[in-house]
Scaffold this motif. Structure first.
Motif, PDB file in Angstrom:
ATOM      1  N   THR A 123       7.296  -3.725 -15.690  1.00 49.40           N
ATOM      2  CA  THR A 123       8.602  -3.506 -15.280  1.00 49.40           C
ATOM      3  C   THR A 123       8.608  -2.054 -15.215  1.00 49.40           C
ATOM      4  O   THR A 123       9.684  -1.405 -14.732  1.00 49.40           O
ATOM      5  CB  THR A 123       9.634  -4.020 -16.193  1.00 49.40           C
ATOM      6  OG1 THR A 123       9.572  -3.485 -17.710  1.00 49.40           O
ATOM      7  CG2 THR A 123       9.715  -5.548 -16.160  1.00 49.40           C
ATOM      8  N   ALA A 124       7.834  -1.272 -15.954  1.00 45.05           N
ATOM      9  CA  ALA A 124       7.612   0.301 -15.824  1.00 45.05           C
ATOM     10  C   ALA A 124       6.163   0.931 -15.961  1.00 45.05           C
ATOM     11  O   ALA A 124       5.289   0.352 -16.457  1.00 45.05           O
ATOM     12  CB  ALA A 124       8.337   0.660 -17.171  1.00 45.05           C
ATOM     13  N   THR A 167       3.918  -0.846 -11.606  1.00 49.41           N
ATOM     14  CA  THR A 167       4.837  -1.761 -10.823  1.00 49.41           C
ATOM     15  C   THR A 167       4.085  -1.934  -9.367  1.00 49.41           C
ATOM     16  O   THR A 167       4.527  -2.834  -8.697  1.00 49.41           O
ATOM     17  CB  THR A 167       6.351  -1.422 -10.952  1.00 49.41           C
ATOM     18  OG1 THR A 167       6.224  -0.002 -10.424  1.00 49.41           O
ATOM     19  CG2 THR A 167       6.682  -1.126 -12.324  1.00 49.41           C
ATOM     20  N   ALA A 168       3.344  -0.691  -8.930  1.00 51.06           N
ATOM     21  CA  ALA A 168       2.685  -0.616  -7.609  1.00 51.06           C
ATOM     22  C   ALA A 168       1.832   0.226  -7.600  1.00 51.06           C
ATOM     23  O   ALA A 168       1.575   0.945  -8.365  1.00 51.06           O
ATOM     24  CB  ALA A 168       4.011  -0.141  -6.604  1.00 51.06           C
ATOM     25  N   VAL A 185      -5.187   4.228  -8.138  1.00 45.81           N
ATOM     26  CA  VAL A 185      -5.174   2.996  -9.267  1.00 45.81           C
ATOM     27  C   VAL A 185      -4.130   2.064  -8.599  1.00 45.81           C
ATOM     28  O   VAL A 185      -3.214   2.111  -8.153  1.00 45.81           O
ATOM     29  CB  VAL A 185      -4.786   3.543 -10.439  1.00 45.81           C
ATOM     30  CG1 VAL A 185      -5.946   4.457 -11.380  1.00 45.81           C
ATOM     31  CG2 VAL A 185      -3.508   4.310 -10.297  1.00 45.81           C
ATOM     32  N   PRO A 186      -4.514   0.439  -9.077  1.00 45.97           N
ATOM     33  CA  PRO A 186      -3.723  -0.444  -8.417  1.00 45.97           C
ATOM     34  C   PRO A 186      -2.643  -1.033  -9.216  1.00 45.97           C
ATOM     35  O   PRO A 186      -2.268  -0.385 -10.218  1.00 45.97           O
ATOM     36  CB  PRO A 186      -4.860  -1.520  -8.501  1.00 45.97           C
ATOM     37  CG  PRO A 186      -5.679  -1.403  -9.918  1.00 45.97           C
ATOM     38  CD  PRO A 186      -5.793   0.119  -9.803  1.00 45.97           C
ATOM     39  N   ALA A 187      -1.854  -1.607  -8.759  1.00 49.47           N
ATOM     40  CA  ALA A 187      -0.585  -2.542  -9.194  1.00 49.47           C
ATOM     41  C   ALA A 187      -1.254  -3.197 -10.568  1.00 49.47           C
ATOM     42  O   ALA A 187      -2.377  -3.575 -10.410  1.00 49.47           O
ATOM     43  CB  ALA A 187       0.168  -3.091  -8.400  1.00 49.47           C
ATOM     44  N   GLY A 188      -0.439  -3.402 -11.545  1.00 47.90           N
ATOM     45  CA  GLY A 188      -1.043  -4.297 -12.666  1.00 47.90           C
ATOM     46  C   GLY A 188      -1.769  -3.415 -13.481  1.00 47.90           C
ATOM     47  O   GLY A 188      -1.585  -2.030 -13.538  1.00 47.90           O
ATOM     48  N   SER A 204      -1.579  12.805 -15.287  1.00 51.26           N
ATOM     49  CA  SER A 204       0.002  12.396 -14.477  1.00 51.26           C
ATOM     50  C   SER A 204      -0.298  11.233 -13.452  1.00 51.26           C
ATOM     51  O   SER A 204      -1.498  11.076 -13.052  1.00 51.26           O
ATOM     52  CB  SER A 204       0.160  13.547 -13.624  1.00 51.26           C
ATOM     53  OG  SER A 204      -0.581  14.152 -12.987  1.00 51.26           O
ATOM     54  N   LEU A 205       0.877  10.613 -13.341  1.00 49.99           N
ATOM     55  CA  LEU A 205       0.914   9.672 -12.231  1.00 49.99           C
ATOM     56  C   LEU A 205       1.867  10.051 -11.114  1.00 49.99           C
ATOM     57  O   LEU A 205       2.764  10.356 -11.348  1.00 49.99           O
ATOM     58  CB  LEU A 205       1.354   8.174 -12.753  1.00 49.99           C
ATOM     59  CG  LEU A 205       0.428   7.360 -13.933  1.00 49.99           C
ATOM     60  CD1 LEU A 205       1.152   6.457 -14.527  1.00 49.99           C
ATOM     61  CD2 LEU A 205      -0.870   6.809 -12.992  1.00 49.99           C
ATOM     62  N   TRP A 206       1.348   9.421  -9.773  1.00 49.93           N
ATOM     63  CA  TRP A 206       1.914   9.877  -8.728  1.00 49.93           C
ATOM     64  C   TRP A 206       2.188   8.711  -7.864  1.00 49.93           C
ATOM     65  O   TRP A 206       1.126   7.883  -7.521  1.00 49.93           O
ATOM     66  CB  TRP A 206       1.546  11.266  -8.038  1.00 49.93           C
ATOM     67  CG  TRP A 206       1.260  12.460  -8.774  1.00 49.93           C
ATOM     68  CD1 TRP A 206       0.773  12.756  -9.656  1.00 49.93           C
ATOM     69  CD2 TRP A 206       2.146  13.601  -8.589  1.00 49.93           C
ATOM     70  NE1 TRP A 206       0.709  13.987 -10.237  1.00 49.93           N
ATOM     71  CE2 TRP A 206       1.604  14.637  -9.339  1.00 49.93           C
ATOM     72  CE3 TRP A 206       3.095  13.829  -7.510  1.00 49.93           C
ATOM     73  CZ2 TRP A 206       2.272  15.880  -9.514  1.00 49.93           C
ATOM     74  CZ3 TRP A 206       3.862  15.073  -7.602  1.00 49.93           C
ATOM     75  CH2 TRP A 206       3.404  16.191  -8.521  1.00 49.93           C
TER      76      TRP A 206
END
Length: 240
Positions: A123-124, A167-168, A185-188, A204-206
């Motif tokens: 969820t996050a 989440t996506a 990088v994939p969801a999950g 960092s994630l974008w």
């Protein structure tokens, strides 16, 4: 019954002076100070593989997690540095033991999956990291009589082990010692392995041009006084 533990893979309790160690039931003898065999576990990637084996192959009725029975027997405890607490580590300096929060937090996901039999909903967006803070090839300046530990399960890379829980799909950006790489990088749950360079370690994630998570781990050093193969870990979650 199955045991999930990191201790036997990191093998770091044979790479330091004996006076730093607490070994339950063992007298301190010179032979315990000799560098032993080092088994790389692979951070969150290794943890996921253990749990996949538990759930898909072994299928035990219950799982034992090695946590509080021995300070050198686990690496999934919610501890920052053992030297901040009375634990029998003698004169080991602060900073030799590394923070464990990252793998401990990631373990929650797999525990829930095992207990419920259902893959947990994410969820996050979160990022977890795990890596040694020095190259396996470095020789310790204050320990000239011993070489680096032997390799026990094949070649060991000087790598950052990064786990994403998303989440996506997103983009993971890694700046290791000034060298930036970008990874889709994939969801999950996703696993990314990046060679580390000495210096700052920034992550960092974008997604869609928006920064979701930004974090920085412990620096990787280019010289060591004593051998230390404990990995540093951490995590960051969007909005927290």
């Amino acid at each position: 019954m199955t045991t999930v533990s990191f201790h036997y893979w990191w093998g770091s309790n044979r790479s330091v002076p004996t006076s730093w160690l607490w070994m339950p039931g063992r007298p301190l003898k010179p032979e315990f100070a000799k560098n032993g065999t080092y088994y790389e576990h692979g951070g969150g990637k290794g943890l996921e593989l253990q749990w996949r084996s538990v759930m898909e192959v072994q299928k035990p009725e219950w799982v034992m997690l090695l946590t509080w029975n021995d300070y050198n027997e686990s690496y999934i405890e919610p501890v920052d540095d053992y030297k901040n607490y009375p634990n029998g580590t003698s004169d080991a300096p602060r900073g030799w033991y590394k923070p464990m929060a990252g793998l401990g937090e990631l373990n929650r996901y797999f525990i829930q999956h095992y207990k419920t039999g259902v893959q947990p909903e994410i969820t996050a967006d979160s990022l977890f990291w795990c890596y040694r803070t020095s190259s396996q090839k470095l020789a310790a300046s204050a320990d000239p009589d011993r070489p680096p530990v032997k390799i026990g399960n094949g070649p060991v890379g000087d790598d950052l082990y990064l786990t994403t829980a998303l989440t996506a799909p997103a983009e993971l950006r890694v700046n290791s010692g000034g060298r930036e790489t970008r990874h889709s990088v994939p969801a999950g749950i996703g696993q990314t392995v990046v060679p580390f360079q000495p210096g700052r370690q920034q992550f960092s994630l974008w997604r869609d041009g928006k920064k979701l998570v930004e974090a920085e781990g412990e620096p990787v050093v280019d010289a060591i006084e004593f051998y230390c193969y404990w990995p540093t870990t951490g995590y960051a979650t969007a909005g927290r």
